[in-house]
Design a protein around this motif. Sequence first.
Motif, PDB file in Angstrom:
ATOM      1  N   ILE A 165       3.290  16.926  82.470  1.00 27.73           N
ATOM      2  CA  ILE A 165       4.125  18.129  82.574  1.00 27.73           C
ATOM      3  C   ILE A 165       5.524  17.843  82.042  1.00 27.73           C
ATOM      4  O   ILE A 165       6.103  18.648  81.303  1.00 27.73           O
ATOM      5  N   LEU A 166       6.086  16.679  82.417  1.00 25.69           N
ATOM      6  CA  LEU A 166       7.406  16.306  81.926  1.00 25.69           C
ATOM      7  C   LEU A 166       7.388  16.135  80.413  1.00 25.69           C
ATOM      8  O   LEU A 166       8.312  16.572  79.713  1.00 25.69           O
ATOM      9  N   LEU A 167       6.329  15.522  79.889  1.00 21.70           N
ATOM     10  CA  LEU A 167       6.233  15.319  78.451  1.00 21.70           C
ATOM     11  C   LEU A 167       6.076  16.657  77.727  1.00 21.70           C
ATOM     12  O   LEU A 167       6.700  16.877  76.677  1.00 21.70           O
ATOM     13  N   ALA A 168       5.266  17.551  78.261  1.00 24.74           N
ATOM     14  CA  ALA A 168       5.088  18.864  77.639  1.00 24.74           C
ATOM     15  C   ALA A 168       6.409  19.626  77.604  1.00 24.74           C
ATOM     16  O   ALA A 168       6.764  20.238  76.582  1.00 24.74           O
ATOM     17  N   THR A 169       7.161  19.581  78.700  1.00 22.51           N
ATOM     18  CA  THR A 169       8.454  20.265  78.750  1.00 22.51           C
ATOM     19  C   THR A 169       9.434  19.669  77.753  1.00 22.51           C
ATOM     20  O   THR A 169      10.140  20.397  77.041  1.00 22.51           O
ATOM     21  N   ALA A 170       9.479  18.329  77.703  1.00 20.74           N
ATOM     22  CA  ALA A 170      10.397  17.663  76.776  1.00 20.74           C
ATOM     23  C   ALA A 170      10.018  17.948  75.326  1.00 20.74           C
ATOM     24  O   ALA A 170      10.887  18.140  74.466  1.00 20.74           O
ATOM     25  N   LEU A 171       8.725  17.999  75.031  1.00 26.63           N
ATOM     26  CA  LEU A 171       8.281  18.310  73.667  1.00 26.63           C
ATOM     27  C   LEU A 171       8.660  19.735  73.275  1.00 26.63           C
ATOM     28  O   LEU A 171       9.103  19.986  72.144  1.00 26.63           O
ATOM     29  N   LEU A 172       8.508  20.663  74.203  1.00 25.59           N
ATOM     30  CA  LEU A 172       8.891  22.039  73.912  1.00 25.59           C
ATOM     31  C   LEU A 172      10.389  22.134  73.630  1.00 25.59           C
ATOM     32  O   LEU A 172      10.818  22.800  72.678  1.00 25.59           O
ATOM     33  N   LEU A 173      11.190  21.458  74.450  1.00 22.13           N
ATOM     34  CA  LEU A 173      12.640  21.459  74.226  1.00 22.13           C
ATOM     35  C   LEU A 173      12.992  20.859  72.871  1.00 22.13           C
ATOM     36  O   LEU A 173      13.884  21.346  72.176  1.00 22.13           O
ATOM     37  N   CYS A 174      12.275  19.803  72.510  1.00 17.37           N
ATOM     38  CA  CYS A 174      12.537  19.132  71.241  1.00 17.37           C
ATOM     39  C   CYS A 174      12.173  20.020  70.055  1.00 17.37           C
ATOM     40  O   CYS A 174      12.976  20.214  69.134  1.00 17.37           O
ATOM     41  N   PHE A 175      10.977  20.591  70.085  1.00 18.52           N
ATOM     42  CA  PHE A 175      10.527  21.390  68.944  1.00 18.52           C
ATOM     43  C   PHE A 175      11.232  22.735  68.852  1.00 18.52           C
ATOM     44  O   PHE A 175      11.266  23.334  67.775  1.00 18.52           O
ATOM     45  N   GLU A 176      11.783  23.203  69.970  1.00 14.94           N
ATOM     46  CA  GLU A 176      12.545  24.450  69.923  1.00 14.94           C
ATOM     47  C   GLU A 176      13.812  24.308  69.099  1.00 14.94           C
ATOM     48  O   GLU A 176      14.372  25.309  68.634  1.00 14.94           O
ATOM     49  N   ARG A 177      14.267  23.082  68.922  1.00 14.40           N
ATOM     50  CA  ARG A 177      15.462  22.849  68.102  1.00 14.40           C
ATOM     51  C   ARG A 177      15.167  23.045  66.617  1.00 14.40           C
ATOM     52  O   ARG A 177      16.084  23.314  65.830  1.00 14.40           O
TER      53      ARG A 177
ATOM     54  N   ALA B 198       6.923  26.704  69.072  1.00 12.91           N
ATOM     55  CA  ALA B 198       7.154  25.328  69.516  1.00 12.91           C
ATOM     56  C   ALA B 198       5.944  24.739  70.228  1.00 12.91           C
ATOM     57  O   ALA B 198       5.761  23.515  70.255  1.00 12.91           O
ATOM     58  N   TRP B 199       5.096  25.588  70.807  1.00 15.19           N
ATOM     59  CA  TRP B 199       3.947  25.080  71.551  1.00 15.19           C
ATOM     60  C   TRP B 199       2.900  24.444  70.637  1.00 15.19           C
ATOM     61  O   TRP B 199       2.108  23.605  71.093  1.00 15.19           O
TER      62      TRP B 199
ATOM     63  N   GLY C 212      10.570  10.627  79.210  1.00 14.57           N
ATOM     64  CA  GLY C 212      11.937  10.417  79.679  1.00 14.57           C
ATOM     65  C   GLY C 212      12.946  10.340  78.558  1.00 14.57           C
ATOM     66  O   GLY C 212      14.045  10.901  78.659  1.00 14.57           O
ATOM     67  N   VAL C 213      12.607   9.644  77.477  1.00 13.13           N
ATOM     68  CA  VAL C 213      13.524   9.524  76.339  1.00 13.13           C
ATOM     69  C   VAL C 213      13.769  10.886  75.698  1.00 13.13           C
ATOM     70  O   VAL C 213      14.898  11.235  75.348  1.00 13.13           O
ATOM     71  N   LEU C 214      12.700  11.675  75.542  1.00 12.60           N
ATOM     72  CA  LEU C 214      12.865  13.016  74.984  1.00 12.60           C
ATOM     73  C   LEU C 214      13.724  13.888  75.898  1.00 12.60           C
ATOM     74  O   LEU C 214      14.511  14.707  75.423  1.00 12.60           O
ATOM     75  N   LEU C 215      13.560  13.707  77.205  1.00 17.31           N
ATOM     76  CA  LEU C 215      14.381  14.466  78.150  1.00 17.31           C
ATOM     77  C   LEU C 215      15.852  14.133  77.974  1.00 17.31           C
ATOM     78  O   LEU C 215      16.712  15.025  77.991  1.00 17.31           O
ATOM     79  N   VAL C 216      16.144  12.854  77.786  1.00 19.08           N
ATOM     80  CA  VAL C 216      17.539  12.433  77.606  1.00 19.08           C
ATOM     81  C   VAL C 216      18.111  13.007  76.310  1.00 19.08           C
ATOM     82  O   VAL C 216      19.224  13.539  76.284  1.00 19.08           O
ATOM     83  N   THR C 217      17.350  12.915  75.242  1.00 15.96           N
ATOM     84  CA  THR C 217      17.886  13.291  73.929  1.00 15.96           C
ATOM     85  C   THR C 217      17.930  14.796  73.707  1.00 15.96           C
ATOM     86  O   THR C 217      18.752  15.280  72.931  1.00 15.96           O
ATOM     87  N   THR C 218      17.050  15.546  74.364  1.00 18.74           N
ATOM     88  CA  THR C 218      17.020  16.989  74.124  1.00 18.74           C
ATOM     89  C   THR C 218      17.730  17.796  75.202  1.00 18.74           C
ATOM     90  O   THR C 218      18.364  18.802  74.897  1.00 18.74           O
ATOM     91  N   ALA C 219      17.616  17.368  76.454  1.00 19.09           N
ATOM     92  CA  ALA C 219      18.242  18.120  77.541  1.00 19.09           C
ATOM     93  C   ALA C 219      19.588  17.534  77.942  1.00 19.09           C
ATOM     94  O   ALA C 219      20.506  18.268  78.304  1.00 19.09           O
TER      95      ALA C 219
END
Length: 231
Positions: free
Chosen positions: A84-96, A103-104, A128-135
């Motif tokens: 779930i965390l990875l899916a959320t971080a990926l969505l945040l990343c691709f939304e950029r 993005a899905w 976690g890394v994607l969360l740091v870099t995107t959020a």
Amino acid sequence: MTSPVRALVSIALVAATWPFLHTKPTASLDGSWQLALHLADRHPLAFGVDMLFNYGPLGIAAVPLAISRASLGIGFAFLLASRILLATALLLCFERWLRPRFAWLPAFATLAVIPGTGVAPEAALLAGVLLVTTAGLRGACEPIRTGPLLLAACWAALLTLVKVNVGPFLAVAAGLAALASPAGALRRLAAVCAAFAGTLIGLWIAAGQPLAGLATRPRGALHIGAGYTEA
């Protein structure tokens, strides 16, 4: 994409890409140390004192086996939270880079190729890394958000007790992100360090481990890891 919609899309992506789990113990090289982790949890053994390995007292979360309902539940919960965390971080990343409604698609493709076992700690590290870099790092002209950095620090502490050579990488990433902007950098770094240390000690004690092993375990795990190449 709003936060509630993103949360629903993340859950849908996880459900659509949920991997098949091999939870039956096997007589193999990997199966032997996986079973040993579960037996060490059931007896229990003190990591860093009675047992040295690069996986820790929460290592059973990364290798769910049908040894007991509790251990299988821990593995399922860790895998669910990680994806779930990875899916959320990926969505945040691709939304950029893409329109939010598209993005899905790359997020789905990424999740679909990540298996449920074998790389669970590394997939959790990627989340976690994607969360740091995107959020956390929202952009050059936007303030750094402390909340995602603290979440990443707590996640890093949990991953350290799963696999010792995974969690520290995320902790360092969160610390470096905290220093990315001079304004309030030391305050953010102190908060990240406190979150990591507090969560690490709290989870270590909650896992029934002696504090003495918290100091000796990293050294032993590093010695074992250093011998992989030679072996």
